[in-house]
Scaffold this active site. Sequence first.
Site, mmCIF file in Angstrom:
data_model
loop_
_atom_site.group_PDB
_atom_site.id
_atom_site.type_symbol
_atom_site.label_atom_id
_atom_site.label_comp_id
_atom_site.label_asym_id
_atom_site.label_seq_id
_atom_site.Cartn_x
_atom_site.Cartn_y
_atom_site.Cartn_z
ATOM 1 N N THR A 202 -101.827 10.294 -89.467
ATOM 2 C CA THR A 202 -100.816 10.788 -90.408
ATOM 3 C C THR A 202 -100.153 9.654 -91.168
ATOM 4 O O THR A 202 -99.900 9.752 -92.375
ATOM 5 C CB THR A 202 -99.751 11.619 -89.676
ATOM 6 O OG1 THR A 202 -100.395 12.714 -89.006
ATOM 7 C CG2 THR A 202 -98.709 12.165 -90.631
ATOM 8 N N CYS A 203 -99.905 8.568 -90.479
ATOM 9 C CA CYS A 203 -99.251 7.415 -91.108
ATOM 10 C C CYS A 203 -100.136 6.794 -92.193
ATOM 11 O O CYS A 203 -99.660 6.404 -93.261
ATOM 12 C CB CYS A 203 -98.915 6.369 -90.055
ATOM 13 S SG CYS A 203 -98.005 7.032 -88.630
#
Length: 237
Positions: free
Chosen positions: A123-124
Amino acid sequence: MAASVTISRLLTAPRSLSLSSTTTKASLSSTTTKASLFSPKPFSSKFSYTPLSLKHHTNLKPLNFSTTAAKPISAAISVGDKLPDSTLSYLDAAGDVQTITVSELTKSKKAVLFAVPGAFTPTCSQKHVPGFVEKSAELKAQGVDTIACISVNDAFVMKAWKESLKIGDEVLLLSDGNGDFTRALGVELDLSDKPVGLGVRSRRYSLLAEDGVVKVLNLEEGGAFTSSGADDILKVL
């Protein structure tokens, strides 16, 4: 003849070992029942059976960063507070370790700081950082002087991550390697029970600070990504 002697001896056994007539009948009845149970029966080619019913669990949840969803989202820092000063690090173009303080990032400036649970995590890498890179021009057009991503990773990992994302200076990737700034904010995320070996990291958040004072704080539950993106900061500028 031997069989007759054996039966005779059994019939003349001591009274203490003899069975009552009722018990004897029960024993005979049991013997008869067993005999009837195990007596040969004609084989049938037709079988009857009851299918085994299996219950499928459809409420399985995917692995996520949240460790205690029942607790309210809170932190030591809140809107109106002065950011605690702390030293962050990064590698310059020559590969030398450089440091910068939170005070230097925010003093007399409008700064956006956002944190991720870990460099190279899905996600990052795919959403959070790219979102701020994409919106960096819009943010700066709204008066933002500094955009920095902070993670509890060492400076070497942060440099490798920056290179893998192929980003320039739109967003600073800063190391809070020992987690000092993260602890000062009260946003630690303990992932020691997860199988990926992350240990203690930072919860995901984004904040807007003016001259070091927090004006907006978007703190996520664990590593969720619902309200700490670049668009969420643009909405309040």
